[in-house]
Write an enzyme that holds these catalytic residues in place. Structure first.
Site, PDB file in Angstrom:
ATOM      1  N   CYS A   1       5.353  24.658  49.178  1.00 54.16           N
ATOM      2  CA  CYS A   1       3.903  24.833  49.357  1.00 54.16           C
ATOM      3  C   CYS A   1       3.632  26.178  50.029  1.00 54.16           C
ATOM      4  O   CYS A   1       4.558  26.958  50.279  1.00 54.16           O
ATOM      5  CB  CYS A   1       3.340  23.707  50.205  1.00 54.16           C
ATOM      6  SG  CYS A   1       3.795  22.060  49.632  1.00 54.16           S
TER       7      CYS A   1
ATOM      8  N   ARG B   1      23.825  58.960  50.019  1.00 57.00           N
ATOM      9  CA  ARG B   1      22.540  58.355  50.402  1.00 57.00           C
ATOM     10  C   ARG B   1      22.567  56.836  50.249  1.00 57.00           C
ATOM     11  O   ARG B   1      21.833  56.270  49.438  1.00 57.00           O
ATOM     12  CB  ARG B   1      21.404  58.910  49.525  1.00 57.00           C
ATOM     13  CG  ARG B   1      21.216  60.405  49.529  1.00 57.00           C
ATOM     14  CD  ARG B   1      19.912  60.781  48.793  1.00 57.00           C
ATOM     15  NE  ARG B   1      19.803  60.167  47.493  1.00 57.00           N
ATOM     16  CZ  ARG B   1      20.219  60.722  46.351  1.00 57.00           C
ATOM     17  NH1 ARG B   1      20.762  61.929  46.334  1.00 57.00           N
ATOM     18  NH2 ARG B   1      20.083  60.067  45.214  1.00 57.00           N
TER      19      ARG B   1
ATOM     20  N   ASP C   1       2.708  26.736  53.099  1.00 57.69           N
ATOM     21  CA  ASP C   1       3.175  26.788  54.487  1.00 57.69           C
ATOM     22  C   ASP C   1       4.297  25.819  54.803  1.00 57.69           C
ATOM     23  O   ASP C   1       4.692  25.717  55.961  1.00 57.69           O
ATOM     24  CB  ASP C   1       2.039  26.418  55.454  1.00 57.69           C
ATOM     25  CG  ASP C   1       0.707  26.966  55.047  1.00 57.69           C
ATOM     26  OD1 ASP C   1       0.511  28.168  55.209  1.00 57.69           O
ATOM     27  OD2 ASP C   1      -0.123  26.185  54.551  1.00 57.69           O
TER      28      ASP C   1
ATOM     29  N   HIS D   1      19.593  61.456  41.208  1.00 56.18           N
ATOM     30  CA  HIS D   1      19.737  60.018  41.450  1.00 56.18           C
ATOM     31  C   HIS D   1      20.269  59.370  40.180  1.00 56.18           C
ATOM     32  O   HIS D   1      19.873  59.734  39.073  1.00 56.18           O
ATOM     33  CB  HIS D   1      18.365  59.453  41.838  1.00 56.18           C
ATOM     34  CG  HIS D   1      18.400  58.092  42.467  1.00 56.18           C
ATOM     35  ND1 HIS D   1      19.337  57.688  43.397  1.00 56.18           N
ATOM     36  CD2 HIS D   1      17.564  57.017  42.300  1.00 56.18           C
ATOM     37  CE1 HIS D   1      19.076  56.439  43.783  1.00 56.18           C
ATOM     38  NE2 HIS D   1      18.016  56.009  43.133  1.00 56.18           N
TER      39      HIS D   1
ATOM     40  N   LYS E   1      13.701  53.753  53.734  1.00 61.64           N
ATOM     41  CA  LYS E   1      12.373  53.615  53.121  1.00 61.64           C
ATOM     42  C   LYS E   1      11.939  52.146  53.151  1.00 61.64           C
ATOM     43  O   LYS E   1      12.771  51.246  53.360  1.00 61.64           O
ATOM     44  CB  LYS E   1      12.432  54.129  51.685  1.00 61.64           C
ATOM     45  CG  LYS E   1      13.320  53.306  50.761  1.00 61.64           C
ATOM     46  CD  LYS E   1      13.612  54.016  49.443  1.00 61.64           C
ATOM     47  CE  LYS E   1      14.517  53.169  48.564  1.00 61.64           C
ATOM     48  NZ  LYS E   1      15.058  53.924  47.427  1.00 61.64           N
TER      49      LYS E   1
ATOM     50  N   ARG F   1      12.925  59.705  36.026  1.00 60.86           N
ATOM     51  CA  ARG F   1      11.897  59.271  36.973  1.00 60.86           C
ATOM     52  C   ARG F   1      11.374  60.555  37.608  1.00 60.86           C
ATOM     53  O   ARG F   1      10.841  61.389  36.882  1.00 60.86           O
ATOM     54  CB  ARG F   1      12.546  58.298  37.982  1.00 60.86           C
ATOM     55  CG  ARG F   1      11.628  57.257  38.493  1.00 60.86           C
ATOM     56  CD  ARG F   1      12.365  56.168  39.269  1.00 60.86           C
ATOM     57  NE  ARG F   1      13.067  56.664  40.446  1.00 60.86           N
ATOM     58  CZ  ARG F   1      13.692  55.899  41.330  1.00 60.86           C
ATOM     59  NH1 ARG F   1      13.720  54.592  41.165  1.00 60.86           N
ATOM     60  NH2 ARG F   1      14.296  56.414  42.379  1.00 60.86           N
TER      61      ARG F   1
ATOM     62  N   TYR G   1       3.285  18.406  46.277  1.00 61.17           N
ATOM     63  CA  TYR G   1       2.315  18.553  45.190  1.00 61.17           C
ATOM     64  C   TYR G   1       2.948  18.315  43.822  1.00 61.17           C
ATOM     65  O   TYR G   1       4.053  18.788  43.546  1.00 61.17           O
ATOM     66  CB  TYR G   1       1.745  19.972  45.178  1.00 61.17           C
ATOM     67  CG  TYR G   1       0.843  20.297  46.345  1.00 61.17           C
ATOM     68  CD1 TYR G   1      -0.234  19.494  46.689  1.00 61.17           C
ATOM     69  CD2 TYR G   1       1.076  21.444  47.093  1.00 61.17           C
ATOM     70  CE1 TYR G   1      -1.062  19.815  47.744  1.00 61.17           C
ATOM     71  CE2 TYR G   1       0.253  21.779  48.162  1.00 61.17           C
ATOM     72  CZ  TYR G   1      -0.820  20.955  48.482  1.00 61.17           C
ATOM     73  OH  TYR G   1      -1.629  21.289  49.521  1.00 61.17           O
TER      74      TYR G   1
HETATM   75  C1  LIG Z   1      16.483  54.006  47.400  1.00 60.58           C
HETATM   76  C2  LIG Z   1      17.238  55.225  47.133  1.00 60.58           C
HETATM   77  C3  LIG Z   1      18.579  55.370  47.527  1.00 60.58           C
HETATM   78  C4  LIG Z   1      19.400  54.226  48.075  1.00 60.58           C
HETATM   79  O1  LIG Z   1      19.810  53.399  47.020  1.00 60.58           O
HETATM   80  P1  LIG Z   1      20.733  52.114  47.277  1.00 60.58           P
HETATM   81  O2  LIG Z   1      20.990  51.576  45.931  1.00 60.58           O
HETATM   82  O3  LIG Z   1      19.902  51.183  48.116  1.00 60.58           O
HETATM   83  O4  LIG Z   1      21.937  52.577  47.989  1.00 60.58           O
HETATM   84  C5  LIG Z   1      19.174  56.601  47.386  1.00 60.58           C
HETATM   85  N1  LIG Z   1      18.494  57.635  46.863  1.00 60.58           N
HETATM   86  C6  LIG Z   1      17.217  57.525  46.430  1.00 60.58           C
HETATM   87  C7  LIG Z   1      16.540  58.696  45.846  1.00 60.58           C
HETATM   88  C8  LIG Z   1      16.551  56.323  46.551  1.00 60.58           C
HETATM   89  O5  LIG Z   1      15.291  56.220  46.105  1.00 60.58           O
END
Ligand SMILES: *Cc1c(COP(=O)(O)O)cnc(C)c1O
Length: 374
Positions: free
Chosen positions: A310, A222, A312, A167, A40, A138, A263
C-alpha cells in the site's frame, strides 16, 4: 530505539564506502591512475557530502558531479578535493564554479565559449575537460567536429585544457565489441589533441571498466556504483553494499485460514497465521509492483510480503513465529546472511540497482550514517 523513529530509514555504512573506495583506488593506482568518485544525484541516493568525505579519506582525489550546483554544494561545505562537473543547461553561469576551482566539461564550441566567457568574468582561467563522443551518442563532441573544438580550446588563453574524456556504452558487458571500438576512437581523439599542441590527461573508465579493463584506466578513473558497493560486472568483487533500507514492525496479529489480506484481496491465508504490519509502502520507495513477490528479513530469516503493497503499509507472513512490535525489518541491505538486496529488487523489476538506491532519496525516508564500530 522506538518504532516511530524507525518507520522508514536508510542506513548508510560509511566504513563500507571507505572499503570500496580503497579497493577501487588501489586497482587504479596499479595503472598509475587517480580516482574520481562520482557523487551525482546526491551520491546515488546515499548523500553526496558524507560520501564525498568518506571517499576522500579512503583515497579518492577527485569528485565528479553531473551539475555545477552539486559541485558547488560540496565546495561550500568545505570539500577541498578536485571537483569536476559535466552537464548543465545553457542558462547556468559557470563563473561561480570557476571561482571555486570546479573543473568543467565542454562538448561543443558553444559550451567552450560559455565557459571562456565565464572565465573572463571570474578573472581566472577555466579548467576544461573536452569531451569526445566515442560512440555513446549522448553528450560529447562528434569526431567530425573534434579538430575544431580542440583548436579553439588550444588557442583560448582563458581555458586550460586539463583532460580529454569520454564515456562507455557497454562497459558492464566486458566482451562487448563496442568497448574496443570506443577505445580506438578515444585514441584517435587524443592524437588530434596532441597534434594541436595539447598535453591533456585522459579519462574514460566507469566502475565496470575500472574493474575489467586496466588498459583503459589512463590518468583517472570515474567509478560511481561500485563505490556504493553494487557490482556492475559479472565477476565477483569484494564490494560491500553501503545502503540498508529498514523499518520496524508496528503490529502483529493472528488471522484465520481463509482470511484475505490488503487491497484487492490478492492473497488468502491457507492456514491460521501471524501477520506483521510494517509501516512502509510505495510512498517510501517500496514498489507496488513487488506486491506478492518480495521478501523482507525479519526475526532472523526471510519472510514473504503478502497481499498488495500500500502507500504506507505492507504485511509480512510470519507463520506461527512470535514476533513483537518494534522488531527490525530489513527491506534490502548488504545481503549478508541471505537477506534481500537492492540487486534482487532490480532483477525482479527489470531494472538496475542504480535506480533502486537512487530512488531512496525521499523526504519521508530518514537517512542515517553508520561509522565503523558504531
Ligand atoms: C554516472 C557516471 C559515471 C559513473 O558510472 P558507474 O557506472 O556508476 O561507475 C562515470 N562517468 C560519467 C560521465 C557518468 O555519468
Amino acid at each position: 530505539m522506538t518504532a516511530v523513529s524507525r518507520r522508514a530509514e536508510v542506513v548508510i555504512d560509511l566504513s563500507s564506502v571507505r572499503h570500496n573506495v580503497a579497493l577501487l583506488a588501489s586497482r587504479a593506482a596499479l595503472s598509475g591512475a587517480e580516482t574520481m568518485v562520482v557523487v551525482k544525484a546526491d551520491g546515488y541516493g546515499h548523500g553526496a557530502l558524507p560520501i564525498a568525505r568518506a571517499a576522500v579519506e579512503a583515497g579518492a582525489t577527485w569528485l565528479g558531479t553531473c551539475s555545477l550546483n552539486e559541485a558547488l554544494e560540496l565546495r561550500r561545505a568545505g570539500v577541498t578535493a578536485r571537483l569536476f562537473s559535466w552537464l548543465d543547461t545553457p542558462d547556468v553561469d559557470f563563473a561561480p564554479g570557476i571561482a571555486e576551482g570546479v573543473d568543467l566539461a565542454a562538448s561543443s564550441l558553444g559550451e567552450l565559449n560559455r565557459i571562456a566567457d565565464a572565465a573572463r568574468r571570474a578573472g581566472l582561467p577555466a579548467n576544461v575537460h573536452l569531451k569526445i563522443d566515442t560512440g555513446l551518442s549522448r553528450n560529447g563532441c562528434p569526431l567530425a567536429d573534434w579538430p575544431v573544438l580542440v583548436a579553439a580550446a588550444a588557442a583560448d588563453p582563458r581555458v586550460e585544457v586539463v583532460a580529454i574524456w569520454s564515456h562507455l556504452a557497454c562497459a558492464d558487458e566486458p566482451r562487448h565489441p563496442s568497448i574496443d571500438a570506443q577505445a580506438k576512437r578515444f585514441q584517435d581523439a587524443y592524437d588530434v589533441a596532441r597534434a594541436a599542441g595539447l598535453d591533456p590527461k585522459r579519462h574514460l573508465a566507469n566502475s565496470a571498466a575500472l574493474l575489467t579493463r586496466p588498459d583503459l584506466h589512463f590518468d583517472l578513473v570515474r567509478p560511481g556504483i561500485a563505490m556504493y558497493g553494487l557490482n556492475p560486472v559479472p565477476q565477483a568483487e569484494d564490494l560491500r553494499p553501503a545502503m540498508t533500507f529498514r523499518s520496524s514492525v508496528v503490529l502483529t496479529k493472528r488471522i484465520a485460514a481463509g482470511e484475505s489480506v490488503s487491497y484487492g484481496h490478492t492473497w488468502t491465508a491457507a492456514r491460521d497465521t501471524t501477520l506483521a504490519l510494517v509501516p512502509v509502502g510505495y510512498a517510501d520507495g517500496v514498489p507496488r509492483s513487488l506486491s506478492g513477490r518480495m521478501d523482507v528479513w525479519l526475526g532472523g530469516r526471510r519472510r514473504p510480503v503478502v497481499g498488495r503493497v500500500c502507500m504506507d503499509q505492507l504485511l509480512v507472513d510470519c507463520g506461527d513465529d512470535e514476533l513483537e512490535a518494534g522488531a527490525e525489518v530489513v527491506l534490502f541491505g548488504d545481503g549478508a546472511g541471505g537477506g534481500p538486496t537492492a540487486r534482487e529488487w532490480a532483477d525482479k523489476l527489470g531494472t538496475i540497482d542504480y535506480e533502486i538506491v537512487t530512488a531512496m532519496y525521499r523526504p519521508r525516508v530518514r537517512r542515517t550514517y553508520l561509522e565503523a564500530g558504531s
